[in-house]
Design an enzyme around this catalytic site. Structure first.
Site, PDB file in Angstrom:
ATOM      1  N   CYS A 178       0.834  -1.206   0.000  1.00  0.00           N
ATOM      2  CA  CYS A 178       0.000   0.000   0.000  1.00  0.00           C
ATOM      3  C   CYS A 178       0.874   1.263   0.000  1.00  0.00           C
ATOM      4  O   CYS A 178       2.092   1.209   0.149  1.00  0.00           O
ATOM      5  CB  CYS A 178      -0.920   0.001   1.207  1.00  0.00           C
ATOM      6  SG  CYS A 178      -0.055   0.261   2.768  1.00  0.00           S
TER       7      CYS A 178
ATOM      8  N   ALA B  52       2.962   1.827   3.036  1.00  0.00           N
ATOM      9  CA  ALA B  52       4.159   0.973   3.045  1.00  0.00           C
ATOM     10  C   ALA B  52       5.271   1.601   2.215  1.00  0.00           C
ATOM     11  O   ALA B  52       6.445   1.558   2.597  1.00  0.00           O
ATOM     12  CB  ALA B  52       3.829  -0.425   2.521  1.00  0.00           C
TER      13      ALA B  52
ATOM     14  N   ARG C 156      11.588  -5.042   6.506  1.00  0.00           N
ATOM     15  CA  ARG C 156      12.456  -4.886   5.343  1.00  0.00           C
ATOM     16  C   ARG C 156      13.875  -4.777   5.900  1.00  0.00           C
ATOM     17  O   ARG C 156      14.105  -4.032   6.840  1.00  0.00           O
ATOM     18  CB  ARG C 156      12.046  -3.599   4.627  1.00  0.00           C
ATOM     19  CG  ARG C 156      12.757  -3.290   3.338  1.00  0.00           C
ATOM     20  CD  ARG C 156      11.906  -2.237   2.645  1.00  0.00           C
ATOM     21  NE  ARG C 156      12.507  -1.636   1.486  1.00  0.00           N
ATOM     22  CZ  ARG C 156      13.141  -0.464   1.498  1.00  0.00           C
ATOM     23  NH1 ARG C 156      13.295   0.201   2.620  1.00  0.00           N
ATOM     24  NH2 ARG C 156      13.622   0.035   0.380  1.00  0.00           N
TER      25      ARG C 156
ATOM     26  N   HIS D 141       6.097   6.247  -2.394  1.00  0.00           N
ATOM     27  CA  HIS D 141       7.454   6.716  -2.715  1.00  0.00           C
ATOM     28  C   HIS D 141       7.388   8.197  -3.080  1.00  0.00           C
ATOM     29  O   HIS D 141       8.180   9.009  -2.609  1.00  0.00           O
ATOM     30  CB  HIS D 141       8.031   5.981  -3.933  1.00  0.00           C
ATOM     31  CG  HIS D 141       8.099   4.490  -3.785  1.00  0.00           C
ATOM     32  ND1 HIS D 141       8.042   3.657  -4.861  1.00  0.00           N
ATOM     33  CD2 HIS D 141       8.231   3.705  -2.683  1.00  0.00           C
ATOM     34  CE1 HIS D 141       8.142   2.400  -4.445  1.00  0.00           C
ATOM     35  NE2 HIS D 141       8.257   2.410  -3.129  1.00  0.00           N
TER      36      HIS D 141
HETATM   37 FE1  CFM Z   1      13.122   0.373  -5.545  1.00  0.00          FE
HETATM   38 FE2  CFM Z   1      12.556  -1.947  -5.814  1.00  0.00          FE
HETATM   39 FE3  CFM Z   1      11.150  -0.360  -4.225  1.00  0.00          FE
HETATM   40 FE4  CFM Z   1      13.653  -1.094  -3.592  1.00  0.00          FE
HETATM   41 FE5  CFM Z   1      12.707  -3.111  -2.057  1.00  0.00          FE
HETATM   42 FE6  CFM Z   1      11.618  -3.898  -4.323  1.00  0.00          FE
HETATM   43 FE7  CFM Z   1      10.208  -2.373  -2.719  1.00  0.00          FE
HETATM   44 MO1  CFM Z   1      10.733  -4.809  -2.030  1.00  0.00          MO
HETATM   45  S1  CFM Z   1      14.498  -1.330  -5.489  1.00  0.00           S
HETATM   46  S2  CFM Z   1      12.666   0.786  -3.464  1.00  0.00           S
HETATM   47  S3  CFM Z   1      14.569  -2.018  -1.857  1.00  0.00           S
HETATM   48  S4  CFM Z   1      11.250  -0.414  -6.332  1.00  0.00           S
HETATM   49  S5  CFM Z   1      12.800  -4.983  -2.960  1.00  0.00           S
HETATM   50  S6  CFM Z   1      12.248  -3.903  -6.478  1.00  0.00           S
HETATM   51  S7  CFM Z   1       9.564  -4.007  -3.848  1.00  0.00           S
HETATM   52  S8  CFM Z   1      11.001  -2.911  -0.820  1.00  0.00           S
HETATM   53  S9  CFM Z   1       9.289  -0.484  -3.030  1.00  0.00           S
END
Ligand code: CFM
Length: 568
Positions: A65, A68, A99, A197
């Site tokens: 989500c 997260a 994580r 993000h």
């Molecule tokens: Fe970038 Fe990723 Fe992500 Fe990531 Fe991660 Fe991920 Fe993620 Mo899991 S590199 S930041 S450190 S998009 S592994 S492939 S899914 S936490 S949001």
């Protein structure tokens, strides 16, 4: 053992037929939407993929989500910001240390990642509002810890009831005299963690970057953006760059302090590792401070070497270029024999990757280092530019879900906009084939007709395994055991379970060894994949009107087919 009954031949599956096979079980509306998210690759001119759209209810996928993405991914790893989740305790707990973004804070600095701070929102607050409780929580946390900064992270109910966390943050900032920031990252804000993000990028840029103008003293100074130190990856990158003579001021966000982020704008170059999660900060820093950004990738030996050479080229120093070549040569001496030995055992084997928003692309390089072939790949929540390249950015339709997320208007800072390269230097670099803001996406590097599957469902994953029979799948904890129960090793590429680091040359060696172990263990032979078992009797759809004895009989009949019971 009986042969699987498939409509598609196993030896050389026709990707178009595989796609059809995956879709045929779906209701028409679902099939129509999924059809846009499953495409056959054209590396020269990638076809449009239906990415960053809502997941249909009723199908199981791996997404997280918005909360997260903000709390867990981008903001979370800044270890000395005290972060309070405003909302139910479950949301707070969910984002706490799940994580593996490791940290090694200097002595005397509090590492708040060890704590799970939460306002424990109850019915009372849902009905009468939670702002009072939030203020109390902030005061209590401040009294105990005296942090430099506090972040408030919103969960779904906060947005639903309308708690004004931004006003609370402003008032508490005045009252406590420290930086208090609020993030409206309610879980429902976007279609996935990707929205979180963006919200975190906006908040970090507005509230932290630029607060300290004193640069670190270093000849070659850069940030690594979009590197989260999972299993210690950022440490490997940092060590490697230091060997070359390059200083990293700020890694966003891996083993990083609030003070390091405050001066992130004082560097000469930004290297973007995970484009998906942090391209916003890279763009905004360029506009406001004049810092150019380039795409980097430290996953895979070849990719790491290429990245180091690119960074050296940017700094345009003979001393640095020579040093980089020396380091690459040294590292390759240690890596090559391990790689060649393992490659000899696994060359030509098939891998498939379904991970997040950047790793499904980056980790292809590690498998390619071993001579393995990528038969299919996809992201969970990436956008079209991560698949097709940034050139499609102007053609991406902004839908209602994306419009939900604030786009900050950024202008050049009248005093602090200082391009780190002159226009002549930039022109010379570009004339030599050097590209800035140059993410070409996953599809341009994959073979023609490979199946690219966005936000893959469990059903599609099962079909993929049945038909392609990959030797290994890189994926996450949500589907790992489904995959392994089908007799296929699954390399957990999010937190790496217990292992890593996998970045840089040293990390690549760890990865080769891990893949070697997974592919050579005999344990998979003890698993009978479902398609080789006797077919289960059909599960009755409804028990209505039956007594419990009849229900039990019925349950037994489909739980224990004779052929399977004998094998156990
Ligand atoms: Fe970038 Fe990723 Fe992500 Fe990531 Fe991660 Fe991920 Fe993620 Mo899991 S590199 S930041 S450190 S998009 S592994 S492939 S899914 S936490 S949001």
């Amino acid at each position: 053992m009986s042969e699987p009954t498939l409509t598609v031949p196993v030896a050389l599956p026709d990707p178009a037929a595989v796609k059809e096979e995956m879709l045929k079980i779906y209701p028409a509306k679902t099939a129509k939407k999924r059809a846009k998210q499953i495409v056959l690759n054209e590396p020269e001119a990638p076809p449009e993929i239906g990415a960053n759209s809502r997941t249909l209810p009723g199908i199981i996928t791996q997404r997280g989500c918005t909360y997260a993405g903000c709390r867990g991914v981008v903001l979370g790893p800044i270890y000395d910001i005290l972060q309070i989740t405003h909302g139910p305790v479950g949301c707070g707990f969910y984002a706490w240390l799940s994580r593996r973004n490791l940290v090694r804070p200097p002595a005397g600095v509090t590492n708040y990642l060890q704590y799970c701070m939460n306002t424990d929102m109850q019915e009372d607050q849902i009905i009468f509002g939670g702002e009072k409780k939030l203020k109390q929580a902030i005061r209590e946390a401040y009294d105990i810890f005296k942090p430099k900064a506090i972040a408030i992270l919103a969960t779904c109910p906060v947005g639903l009831i309308g708690d004004d966390i931004h006003t609370v943050a402003k008032q508490m900032k005045e009252e406590l005299g420290i930086n208090v920031m609020a993030f409206s990252c309610e879980g429902y804000k976007g279609v996935s963690q990707s929205a979180g993000h963006h919200i975190a990028n906006n908040g970090v840029f507005k509230n932290i970057i630029g607060l300290d103008d004193k640069p670190d003293e270093a000849e070659f100074n850069m940030n690594i953006l979009g590197e989260y130190n999972i299993g210690g990856d950022a440490w490997e990158i940092d060590t490697l760059l230091r060997k070359c003579g390059i200083h990293v001021t700020s890694t966003l966000s891996g083993d990083v302090s609030y003070d390091q982020v405050k001066k992130a704008h004082t560097v000469m170059l930004n290297g973007v590792m995970c484009h998906r999660s942090i391209n916003y900060i890279a763009e905004m820093m360029e506009k406001k401070f004049g810092i150019p950004w380039i795409k980097v990738n430290f996953i895979g030996a070849e990719a790491t070497a290429k990245t180091l050479r690119k960074i050296a080229k940017f700094f345009d120093s003979k001393k640095l270029t020579d040093r980089v070549e020396e380091v690459i040569a040294q590292e390759m001496i240690a890596l090559r024999p391990v790689r060649e030995e393992i490659k000899g055992r696994h060359q030509g084997k098939k891998a498939a990757l379904f991970v997040g928003g950047s790793r499904a692309h980056h980790y292809q390089d590690l498998f390619r280092d071993l001579g393995m072939e990528i038969v299919s790949a996809g992201y969970e929540f990436a956008h079209r530019d991560d698949y097709e390249g940034r050139r499609v950015l102007p053609t991406i339709k902004v839908d209602a879900d994306s419009r939900n997320i604030e786009e900050i208007h950024v202008e050049a800072d009248p005093l602090r906009y200082k391009p780190t390269r002159t226009p002549e230097q930039l022109a010379a670099l570009q004339a030599g084939g050097f590209t800035f803001k140059d993410y070409d996406g996953m599809m341009t590097e994959m073979k023609k007709s490979t199946l690219i599957i966005d936000d893959i469902t469990h059903h599609e994953m099962e079909k993929l395994i049945e038909i392609y029979k990959p030797d290994i799948i890189g994926s996450g904890i949500k589907d790992k055991f489904v995959i392994e129960k089908m007799g296929v090793p699954c390399k957990q590429l999010h937190s790496y379970d217990y292992s890593g680091p996998y970045a840089a040359f040293t990390g690549a060696v760890n990865f080769y060894r891990e893949v070697d172990r997974m592919l050579t263990t005999k344990v998979w032979k003890f698993i009978t994949p479902p398609w080789e078992k006797a077919p289960l009797e059909s599960v009755p759809l409804c028990h209505a009107g039956k007594d419990s004895a009849a229900k039990n009989e019925e349950a037994k009949s489909f739980r224990k087919p004779a052929a399977v019971a004998d094998e156990v």
